[in-house]
Design a protein around this motif. Sequence first.
Motif, PDB file in Angstrom:
ATOM      1  N   THR A  94       8.725   6.529  -3.370  1.00 25.37           N
ATOM      2  CA  THR A  94       9.695   7.426  -4.005  1.00 25.37           C
ATOM      3  C   THR A  94       9.011   8.405  -4.951  1.00 25.37           C
ATOM      4  OG1 THR A  94      11.086   5.468  -4.027  1.00 25.37           O
ATOM      5  CG2 THR A  94      11.948   7.416  -5.117  1.00 25.37           C
ATOM      6  N   ARG A 129       8.233   6.887 -16.868  1.00 22.37           N
ATOM      7  CA  ARG A 129       7.064   6.031 -16.645  1.00 22.37           C
ATOM      8  C   ARG A 129       5.805   6.662 -17.250  1.00 22.37           C
ATOM      9  NH1 ARG A 129       5.266   5.536 -10.419  1.00 22.37           N
ATOM     10  NH2 ARG A 129       3.857   4.152 -11.533  1.00 22.37           N
ATOM     11  N   ASN A 353      -0.473  -5.539   1.633  1.00 23.84           N
ATOM     12  CA  ASN A 353      -0.528  -4.497   0.607  1.00 23.84           C
ATOM     13  C   ASN A 353       0.649  -4.639  -0.356  1.00 23.84           C
ATOM     14  OD1 ASN A 353       0.343  -1.762  -0.489  1.00 23.84           O
ATOM     15  ND2 ASN A 353      -1.694  -1.287   0.269  1.00 23.84           N
ATOM     16  N   LEU A 450      -6.182  -1.104   4.514  1.00 21.61           N
ATOM     17  CA  LEU A 450      -4.732  -0.941   4.410  1.00 21.61           C
ATOM     18  C   LEU A 450      -4.143  -1.981   3.456  1.00 21.61           C
ATOM     19  CD1 LEU A 450      -2.173   0.465   5.335  1.00 21.61           C
ATOM     20  CD2 LEU A 450      -2.092  -1.042   7.304  1.00 21.61           C
TER      21      LEU A 450
ATOM     22  N   ARG B  82      -3.211   2.295  -4.966  1.00 23.32           N
ATOM     23  CA  ARG B  82      -3.544   1.390  -3.869  1.00 23.32           C
ATOM     24  C   ARG B  82      -2.318   1.008  -3.025  1.00 23.32           C
ATOM     25  NH1 ARG B  82      -1.046  -2.926  -4.181  1.00 23.32           N
ATOM     26  NH2 ARG B  82      -2.025  -3.673  -2.296  1.00 23.32           N
ATOM     27  N   THR B  83      -1.136   1.455  -3.404  1.00 21.38           N
ATOM     28  CA  THR B  83       0.077   0.986  -2.734  1.00 21.38           C
ATOM     29  C   THR B  83       0.230   1.666  -1.367  1.00 21.38           C
ATOM     30  OG1 THR B  83       0.899   0.825  -4.992  1.00 21.38           O
ATOM     31  CG2 THR B  83       2.420   0.222  -3.280  1.00 21.38           C
ATOM     32  N   LEU B  84       1.133   1.122  -0.571  1.00 25.60           N
ATOM     33  CA  LEU B  84       1.129   1.343   0.879  1.00 25.60           C
ATOM     34  C   LEU B  84       0.900   2.779   1.369  1.00 25.60           C
ATOM     35  CD1 LEU B  84       1.266  -0.066   3.579  1.00 25.60           C
ATOM     36  CD2 LEU B  84       3.758   0.009   3.449  1.00 25.60           C
ATOM     37  N   SER B  85       1.662   3.742   0.862  1.00 25.78           N
ATOM     38  CA  SER B  85       1.520   5.104   1.409  1.00 25.78           C
ATOM     39  C   SER B  85       0.128   5.657   1.150  1.00 25.78           C
ATOM     40  CB  SER B  85       2.581   6.032   0.814  1.00 25.78           C
ATOM     41  OG  SER B  85       3.858   5.607   1.220  1.00 25.78           O
ATOM     42  N   ALA B  87      -2.548   3.786   0.676  1.00 26.02           N
ATOM     43  CA  ALA B  87      -3.471   2.966   1.469  1.00 26.02           C
ATOM     44  C   ALA B  87      -3.494   3.454   2.917  1.00 26.02           C
ATOM     45  CB  ALA B  87      -3.072   1.499   1.395  1.00 26.02           C
ATOM     46  N   MET B  88      -2.320   3.826   3.453  1.00 29.97           N
ATOM     47  CA  MET B  88      -2.260   4.330   4.835  1.00 29.97           C
ATOM     48  C   MET B  88      -3.019   5.645   4.960  1.00 29.97           C
ATOM     49  SD  MET B  88       1.509   3.470   6.447  1.00 29.97           S
ATOM     50  CE  MET B  88       2.601   4.102   5.216  1.00 29.97           C
ATOM     51  N   SER B  92      -8.164   3.553  -0.201  1.00 30.70           N
ATOM     52  CA  SER B  92      -9.231   2.572  -0.375  1.00 30.70           C
ATOM     53  C   SER B  92     -10.616   3.234  -0.303  1.00 30.70           C
ATOM     54  CB  SER B  92      -9.092   1.490   0.701  1.00 30.70           C
ATOM     55  OG  SER B  92     -10.041   0.494   0.509  1.00 30.70           O
ATOM     56  N   PHE B 119      -7.635   0.220  -9.759  1.00 29.73           N
ATOM     57  CA  PHE B 119      -6.553   0.475  -8.822  1.00 29.73           C
ATOM     58  C   PHE B 119      -5.269   0.557  -9.632  1.00 29.73           C
ATOM     59  CE2 PHE B 119      -8.635  -1.402  -4.828  1.00 29.73           C
ATOM     60  CZ  PHE B 119      -8.637  -0.188  -4.172  1.00 29.73           C
ATOM     61  N   GLU B 121      -0.857   0.768  -9.227  1.00 31.27           N
ATOM     62  CA  GLU B 121       0.245   0.635  -8.278  1.00 31.27           C
ATOM     63  C   GLU B 121       0.993   1.966  -8.223  1.00 31.27           C
ATOM     64  OE1 GLU B 121       0.331  -1.690  -6.293  1.00 31.27           O
ATOM     65  OE2 GLU B 121      -0.742  -3.349  -7.247  1.00 31.27           O
ATOM     66  N   CYS B 122       1.711   2.161  -7.126  1.00 30.20           N
ATOM     67  CA  CYS B 122       2.374   3.412  -6.761  1.00 30.20           C
ATOM     68  C   CYS B 122       2.541   4.400  -7.918  1.00 30.20           C
ATOM     69  CB  CYS B 122       3.734   3.139  -6.136  1.00 30.20           C
ATOM     70  SG  CYS B 122       4.491   4.629  -5.469  1.00 30.20           S
ATOM     71  N   LEU B 123       1.918   5.567  -7.764  1.00 29.18           N
ATOM     72  CA  LEU B 123       1.967   6.601  -8.796  1.00 29.18           C
ATOM     73  C   LEU B 123       3.083   7.615  -8.542  1.00 29.18           C
ATOM     74  CD1 LEU B 123      -1.880   7.170  -9.313  1.00 29.18           C
ATOM     75  CD2 LEU B 123      -0.315   5.928 -10.805  1.00 29.18           C
ATOM     76  N   ALA B 124       3.961   7.313  -7.589  1.00 28.50           N
ATOM     77  CA  ALA B 124       5.119   8.159  -7.312  1.00 28.50           C
ATOM     78  C   ALA B 124       4.730   9.570  -6.890  1.00 28.50           C
ATOM     79  CB  ALA B 124       6.087   8.191  -8.499  1.00 28.50           C
ATOM     80  N   SER B 125       3.781   9.633  -5.960  1.00 33.45           N
ATOM     81  CA  SER B 125       3.456  10.924  -5.366  1.00 33.45           C
ATOM     82  C   SER B 125       3.046  10.697  -3.913  1.00 33.45           C
ATOM     83  CB  SER B 125       2.349  11.614  -6.161  1.00 33.45           C
ATOM     84  OG  SER B 125       2.239  12.956  -5.740  1.00 33.45           O
ATOM     85  N   CYS B 126       3.799   9.834  -3.234  1.00 33.14           N
ATOM     86  CA  CYS B 126       3.433   9.340  -1.903  1.00 33.14           C
ATOM     87  C   CYS B 126       3.360  10.444  -0.847  1.00 33.14           C
ATOM     88  CB  CYS B 126       4.431   8.284  -1.458  1.00 33.14           C
ATOM     89  SG  CYS B 126       4.950   7.205  -2.798  1.00 33.14           S
TER      90      CYS B 126
END
Lengths: 454, 160
Positions: A94, A129, A353, A450, B82-85, B87-88, B92, B119, B121-126
């Motif tokens: 998001t 945040r 992940n 991944l 490092r979160t999913l988007s 990482a895809m 890494s 690392f 977690e999701c920085l909200a810029s996927c």
Amino acid sequence: MAIHPKEQRLVLKYADEPGYTPHIDSYLAHGGYDMLKKAVTMEPQAIIDEVKASTLRGRGGAGFPCGLKWSFVDRKSGKPIYLICNCDESEPGTFKDRQIVHKDPHQLIEGMMISCFANNVAKAFIYIREEMPYGAKILDQAILEAKEKGFVGDNVLGSGYSCDIVVHRGAAAYICGEETGLIESLEGKRANPRIKPPYFPAVLGLYNCPTIVNNVETLCNAVHILDLGAEGFKKIGRPNNAGTRIWCVSGGVQRPGYYEVGEMTLGELVYDVCGGPLPGRSIKAIIPGGSSMKILKNGERYKGKNPDGSEYDWGLEDIPLDYDGIAAAGSMSGSGGMMVLDDTVSIPAALANLMAFYSHESCGQCTPCREGSLWLKKITSRMVHGQARPEDVDLMLDVAGQIAGRTICAFGFAVAWPVQSYIAKFEDEFREYAAHLSDPNADRQAIKELACNG
Amino acid sequence: MDLKPETLAEIEAAIPKYPEAQSAVMPLLHAIQKDQGFISNEAAEWVAEKLGIAPINVLSVVTFYPFFRQHKIGKRHIRVCRTLSCAMAGGSKVCDKMLAEFETELNQVSPGGEVTVEFAECLASCGSAPVMLVDEDLHENLTVEKAKEICDKIKAEAKS
């Protein structure tokens, strides 16, 4: 970002216009604060009624009707009523609130001030945040500008109504996006979510006072509801799914990004607007509304009955792109964070992940979540590192089942749903891993990258 | 506590914004960490006294939130999503490049003291993955080559 012709922009109407800046002059030149001027001439209850009639649903995750949330506020307690804008945007996938705050902060402030006026709020907070430091500065500056013009602060627009807005920065904890965790955090404590009942924010929120917590995009829509009227607003989207939504698309598509749309299907968004998968690839699955939501597998059929009794039978691409459409397909539209997984993505690695994410972000308050999320991280991690055990798939389902519904807040579901849905839909892939039978040709380096969990 | 005048001013301005003083714990910790680089026990006690709360109530906040730290880090704070988007999209590899360039490991101060790479977690810029934060600046659509350029810039700035 370029606006796609299939978009229907309301909240992000001006955000990407050339020359448009976060400064109040840009906003004023586009009719900014006209709706606040209108609001302060209205009866507060009339605004609440309008928002209720608009059927606006929360854009943060749960999709709860905004007007109904406001109607729960205890107005007889004699205590002050607080409003908090939840700008802790941290659900993986998001990135919509980021656009609003950085590009059009005054729209949020106007939406907040309308909502505060309607609910007799004298003090509001924006919980942003930590990882958006410029966003916090932009908001601070925007509030100063709005105060100078009389839109925020004492005696708003000469109406006699006063309300202040304070920007409060988080410190990199996902759980602060959970409204009661956010409230604890704003009180200067660890963000351990509160148990409901009795701590429904509308009754016992910030400082045990009645409190409204709304998402950034939700609050912005207050401006557009006053502009279009509830009836006009409802013309966008299907019944019970009124208004536009900003979808954030990431992962395996040609044009990832944020897209504000009215009524359309998931296929139109992913294939037409986002250009479909990368050349030579195909879409394997879609996580529709942020990483906590259940996965949708390409090739599945989604069948059921509509409220009017007619039957539906959809492929992935036919799913209506709204709250009820995605719910009918067995998942949720959540925060609008859509992650597209193409055929190169290993589902167990993707789960590994996310389990690293959830185990890191569990607040640690409830044992099933604290212990279970870490256990799931360990299992998924050894799985992708080639050390899976035959019992692992069943063990994961067992652990996830012990978390879901057994915690104080919904984070427990957010941990369990990915495990349960990924295994339900890709069980073979997990079983192969668990039985040490993963494809000998598999690029294990790519899988480790991944999973990205050390 | 030896805080810069602007830090003290920031602290004095933050407290009256809240109906209850304890709410100012996080703004005060932000200000002090920016000033001193981390939150010492002395700082936690200072915040407690300033707000009229017990030191444990400050320490419990410091230890809960990943951004607050009780130890020094390198001159620049690098956080690779490092979160999913991300990482895809190769996050890494970007992180590995940063670590290799500064001959360091995750969460350590690099030998030259230039950076600490972590690392996040999701920085909200996927949509512009992979991304990373260098202190307050977000870097988007990263590649290993872009990561190298950023490293070179940090190294040059560290020398000057």
